[in-house]
Design a protein around this motif. Structure first.
Motif, PDB file in Angstrom:
ATOM      1  N   GLU A 265     -23.636  81.822 -71.245  1.00  0.00           N
ATOM      2  CA  GLU A 265     -24.480  82.308 -72.336  1.00  0.00           C
ATOM      3  C   GLU A 265     -24.817  81.177 -73.317  1.00  0.00           C
ATOM      4  N   ALA A 266     -23.832  80.347 -73.606  1.00  0.00           N
ATOM      5  CA  ALA A 266     -24.094  79.208 -74.503  1.00  0.00           C
ATOM      6  C   ALA A 266     -25.100  78.244 -73.873  1.00  0.00           C
ATOM      7  N   CYS A 267     -25.007  78.043 -72.564  1.00  0.00           N
ATOM      8  CA  CYS A 267     -25.988  77.170 -71.888  1.00  0.00           C
ATOM      9  C   CYS A 267     -27.390  77.764 -71.976  1.00  0.00           C
ATOM     10  N   ASP A 268     -27.489  79.073 -71.769  1.00  0.00           N
ATOM     11  CA  ASP A 268     -28.804  79.717 -71.867  1.00  0.00           C
ATOM     12  C   ASP A 268     -29.373  79.606 -73.269  1.00  0.00           C
ATOM     13  N   ARG A 269     -28.513  79.744 -74.281  1.00  0.00           N
ATOM     14  CA  ARG A 269     -29.001  79.649 -75.657  1.00  0.00           C
ATOM     15  C   ARG A 269     -29.459  78.227 -75.981  1.00  0.00           C
TER      16      ARG A 269
ATOM     17  N   VAL B  43     -22.141  62.805 -68.475  1.00  0.00           N
ATOM     18  CA  VAL B  43     -23.430  63.333 -68.911  1.00  0.00           C
ATOM     19  C   VAL B  43     -23.372  63.465 -70.423  1.00  0.00           C
ATOM     20  N   HIS B  44     -24.159  62.654 -71.137  1.00  0.00           N
ATOM     21  CA  HIS B  44     -24.075  62.605 -72.594  1.00  0.00           C
ATOM     22  C   HIS B  44     -25.106  63.504 -73.264  1.00  0.00           C
ATOM     23  N   HIS B  45     -26.262  63.676 -72.676  1.00  0.00           N
ATOM     24  CA  HIS B  45     -27.304  64.450 -73.349  1.00  0.00           C
ATOM     25  C   HIS B  45     -26.932  65.925 -73.352  1.00  0.00           C
ATOM     26  N   PRO B  46     -27.054  66.614 -74.493  1.00  0.00           N
ATOM     27  CA  PRO B  46     -26.613  68.025 -74.553  1.00  0.00           C
ATOM     28  C   PRO B  46     -27.370  68.938 -73.595  1.00  0.00           C
ATOM     29  N   ILE B  47     -28.679  68.783 -73.483  1.00  0.00           N
ATOM     30  CA  ILE B  47     -29.452  69.676 -72.609  1.00  0.00           C
ATOM     31  C   ILE B  47     -29.125  69.413 -71.148  1.00  0.00           C
ATOM     32  N   ASP B  48     -29.016  68.157 -70.767  1.00  0.00           N
ATOM     33  CA  ASP B  48     -28.622  67.843 -69.390  1.00  0.00           C
ATOM     34  C   ASP B  48     -27.230  68.369 -69.087  1.00  0.00           C
ATOM     35  N   TYR B  49     -26.325  68.273 -70.065  1.00  0.00           N
ATOM     36  CA  TYR B  49     -24.967  68.790 -69.866  1.00  0.00           C
ATOM     37  C   TYR B  49     -24.996  70.303 -69.671  1.00  0.00           C
ATOM     38  N   ALA B  50     -25.803  70.998 -70.469  1.00  0.00           N
ATOM     39  CA  ALA B  50     -25.888  72.460 -70.327  1.00  0.00           C
ATOM     40  C   ALA B  50     -26.483  72.849 -68.972  1.00  0.00           C
ATOM     41  N   ARG B  51     -27.480  72.123 -68.511  1.00  0.00           N
ATOM     42  CA  ARG B  51     -28.066  72.440 -67.210  1.00  0.00           C
ATOM     43  C   ARG B  51     -27.080  72.205 -66.076  1.00  0.00           C
ATOM     44  N   VAL B  52     -26.320  71.095 -66.163  1.00  0.00           N
ATOM     45  CA  VAL B  52     -25.345  70.805 -65.108  1.00  0.00           C
ATOM     46  C   VAL B  52     -24.226  71.832 -65.103  1.00  0.00           C
ATOM     47  N   VAL B  53     -23.740  72.224 -66.279  1.00  0.00           N
ATOM     48  CA  VAL B  53     -22.673  73.226 -66.356  1.00  0.00           C
ATOM     49  C   VAL B  53     -23.150  74.566 -65.806  1.00  0.00           C
TER      50      VAL B  53
ATOM     51  N   ILE C 173     -33.007  72.732 -85.170  1.00  0.00           N
ATOM     52  CA  ILE C 173     -32.766  73.063 -83.760  1.00  0.00           C
ATOM     53  C   ILE C 173     -31.925  71.977 -83.097  1.00  0.00           C
ATOM     54  N   GLU C 174     -32.200  70.739 -83.438  1.00  0.00           N
ATOM     55  CA  GLU C 174     -31.395  69.638 -82.889  1.00  0.00           C
ATOM     56  C   GLU C 174     -29.928  69.790 -83.287  1.00  0.00           C
ATOM     57  N   ASN C 175     -29.681  70.080 -84.549  1.00  0.00           N
ATOM     58  CA  ASN C 175     -28.298  70.266 -85.012  1.00  0.00           C
ATOM     59  C   ASN C 175     -27.649  71.465 -84.340  1.00  0.00           C
ATOM     60  N   GLU C 176     -28.421  72.537 -84.160  1.00  0.00           N
ATOM     61  CA  GLU C 176     -27.877  73.729 -83.510  1.00  0.00           C
ATOM     62  C   GLU C 176     -27.529  73.457 -82.052  1.00  0.00           C
ATOM     63  N   ILE C 177     -28.362  72.653 -81.389  1.00  0.00           N
ATOM     64  CA  ILE C 177     -28.074  72.304 -79.994  1.00  0.00           C
ATOM     65  C   ILE C 177     -26.790  71.478 -79.907  1.00  0.00           C
ATOM     66  N   VAL C 178     -26.560  70.597 -80.875  1.00  0.00           N
ATOM     67  CA  VAL C 178     -25.328  69.811 -80.888  1.00  0.00           C
ATOM     68  C   VAL C 178     -24.110  70.709 -81.061  1.00  0.00           C
ATOM     69  N   ILE C 179     -24.231  71.724 -81.948  1.00  0.00           N
ATOM     70  CA  ILE C 179     -23.104  72.663 -82.153  1.00  0.00           C
ATOM     71  C   ILE C 179     -22.818  73.437 -80.875  1.00  0.00           C
ATOM     72  N   ILE C 180     -23.863  73.935 -80.231  1.00  0.00           N
ATOM     73  CA  ILE C 180     -23.669  74.683 -78.986  1.00  0.00           C
ATOM     74  C   ILE C 180     -23.118  73.772 -77.889  1.00  0.00           C
ATOM     75  N   HIS C 181     -23.556  72.514 -77.893  1.00  0.00           N
ATOM     76  CA  HIS C 181     -23.031  71.567 -76.905  1.00  0.00           C
ATOM     77  C   HIS C 181     -21.528  71.366 -77.092  1.00  0.00           C
ATOM     78  N   ASN C 182     -21.077  71.277 -78.327  1.00  0.00           N
ATOM     79  CA  ASN C 182     -19.636  71.167 -78.565  1.00  0.00           C
ATOM     80  C   ASN C 182     -18.894  72.418 -78.094  1.00  0.00           C
ATOM     81  N   PHE C 183     -19.499  73.591 -78.292  1.00  0.00           N
ATOM     82  CA  PHE C 183     -18.884  74.837 -77.831  1.00  0.00           C
ATOM     83  C   PHE C 183     -18.769  74.833 -76.305  1.00  0.00           C
ATOM     84  N   ILE C 184     -19.838  74.445 -75.620  1.00  0.00           N
ATOM     85  CA  ILE C 184     -19.805  74.414 -74.148  1.00  0.00           C
ATOM     86  C   ILE C 184     -18.799  73.376 -73.657  1.00  0.00           C
ATOM     87  N   ARG C 185     -18.758  72.243 -74.324  1.00  0.00           N
ATOM     88  CA  ARG C 185     -17.844  71.182 -73.898  1.00  0.00           C
ATOM     89  C   ARG C 185     -16.395  71.602 -74.060  1.00  0.00           C
ATOM     90  N   ASP C 186     -16.069  72.288 -75.165  1.00  0.00           N
ATOM     91  CA  ASP C 186     -14.689  72.741 -75.366  1.00  0.00           C
ATOM     92  C   ASP C 186     -14.284  73.784 -74.330  1.00  0.00           C
TER      93      ASP C 186
END
Length: 487
Positions: free
Chosen positions: A193-197, A135-145, A109-122
């Protein structure tokens, strides 16, 4: 002759150019084949992994393993802890196997969150490119986005509770000068959708960790006795299982769960040291700030030992873990004790007898050489009621003491012969002139005269005849009394 050389040289060049052309044709053919292969491979990769489609990037939630483990975890949490299998071997217990699967799943799950974080960042880089550096943490980044979306004025967006106040202020200032542009509705929808996932995966990870935490008293009783069940579950989940945690050195256990801190341009002088999940333990929280780093290293070392005991089921009762915790508590209390007061050192007992001192001629000579002279003694003395003379006059400069006051006013002192020099001179004189009844080796019985030439005489004859001391005058056998006539 020159023409023949030129013709042969040109012919050789033509042959070489023909060979090169043939080789180039072959290389071009091979390159075309390789380019076709690479193009085909890239096409296959792009077909298999389409970065515009989230489902082609994130596939964990659609796997059967993920669904089965999450369903078992939910059923186990609803049913509660089952204590009937505690007599079974740990590796054969299905609940332990589920915990091992949960630890593996948490890593996935940690690895999957990193992949989704890269998708959201791109995707969101077109709207706010500076956000990923703030904002470096993937979950915090997804919440802010998800919270910001396509909003241009961030003063209308409430980010309280998601980030610290200092980071929110920096984000608001940076957003007012950003070069990004609003996203299209299609890209924005995929990003949301990526943030929700990512948030759903994070919730599933928390659920898995809650299940592992509820079973830590059975799986790792010694580790739980030191750091607590919650921290033990997080350490096991991050390390990938109890066996992996037992093989890990203590310096790495100390850093499990650390996050990269963003100081937003502020000074690093007040930033704390890097500590992971261990900072959530009760031991760390109750330790004074000056000793927290030492306590963290100590807890990490004892946690590693407890994990190794639990991995081989050395002490299922947790007694060893409680002993480690008590040892940690005693050491921290020992660190907090003030240093012992410095005891006053008593003076040594004076000896009633004088100490033995070195003596001898060499020491006496050294003492006499460095002894104070008569001139210095007079300079150090002052006569009562008589002003002393000085080098600058009127009492200025170096004073002369009693020098020049006893005599004619001249600064001159008669230097007498020292006792040591007088004794040495007397000893040398006695050795030279008194033979002690022995005849000197330089005395000769031959005398040279102008009449007889060489004459043999007795050197002691005169001494024996005249005698010595008072015998030669008062008690002489040949001498007579003399009468002095008065006039």
């Amino acid at each position: 002759m020159m023409a023949n050389l030129e013709d042969s040289f040109l012919a050789d060049l033509d042959d070489l150019s023909d060979d090169d052309n043939d080789n180039l044709d072959e290389d071009n053919g091979d390159a075309d084949h390789m380019e076709e292969d690479v193009t085909g491979d890239l096409a296959d990769i792009e077909a298999a992994l389409n970065y515009d489609d989230l489902d082609s990037v994130s596939k964990l939630q659609r796997t059967q393993r993920y669904t089965d483990i999450i369903k078992k975890v939910e059923d186990a949490l609803e049913k509660g802890s089952d204590m009937s299998n505690q007599g079974m071997v740990l590796e054969d217990d299905p609940e332990y196997q589920l915990i091992v699967d949960c630890n593996t799943l948490s890593v996935d799950i940690e690895n999957e969150i990193v992949i989704i974080h890269n998708f959201i960042r791109d995707k969101y880089r077109l709207k706010f490119p500076e956000l990923e550096s703030l904002v470096h943490h993937p979950i915090d980044y997804a919440r802010v986005v998800k919270k910001i979306g396509n909003e241009v004025d961030l003063t209308l967006v409430d980010l309280e509770g998601l980030l610290p106040s200092a980071v929110i202020m920096v984000i608001s200032v940076t957003a007012s000068t950003t070069s990004g542009k609003p996203l299209s509705p299609d890209i924005l929808q995929k990003t949301i959708e990526a943030c929700d996932r990512a948030l759903t995966l994070d919730a599933s990870k928390k659920k898995v960790l809650d299940f592992v935490e509820s079973r830590m008293g059975y799986i790792a009783p010694n580790l739980s006795a030191i750091v607590g069940s919650a921290v033990a579950a997080k350490l096991m989940g991050t390390a990938g299982g109890l066996t992996s945690l037992a093989k890990m050195p203590a310096c790495n256990v100390q850093l499990l769960g650390t996050k990269k801190k963003n100081l937003a341009g502020f000074s690093t002088a007040t930033s704390q040291f890097r500590v992971g999940y261990i900072e959530q333990t009760e031991v760390f929280q109750t330790t004074p700030p000056a000793l927290k780093m030492r306590a963290c290293r100590l807890v990490a070392a004892k946690s590693t030992l407890a994990a190794r005991v639990d991995s081989i089921r050395g002490d299922p009762s947790g007694k060893q873990g409680r002993a480690y915790r008590e040892e940690i508590r005693k050491k921290i209390e020992k660190w907090q004790e003030p240093p012992p007061a410095k005891q006053p050192k008593p003076l040594p007992v004076p000896d009633s007898e004088p100490k033995k001192k070195r003596g001898g001629r060499r020491l006496r000579k050294m003492k006499e050489r460095y002894a104070i002279t008569d001139m210095r003694k007079l300079a150090n003395r002052m006569q009562f009621g008589v002003p002393e003379e000085s080098s600058l006059g009127d009492g200025l400069g170096e004073g002369y003491g009693m020098l020049g006051q006893a005599g004619n006013g001249k600064l001159r002192v008669s230097v007498g012969q020292s006792k040591l020099a007088a004794k040495v001179a007397k000893k040398f004189k006695d050795k030279q002139y008194s033979s002690g009844g022995a005849t000197s080796g330089l005395t000769s019985s031959l005398a040279f005269t102008p009449v007889q030439g060489i004459d043999l005489i007795d050197p002691q004859a005169d001494a024996n005849r005249l005698g010595s001391g008072t015998q030669s005058t008062y008690f002489s056998e040949t001498g007579t009394f003399s009468k002095i006539k008065r006039t």
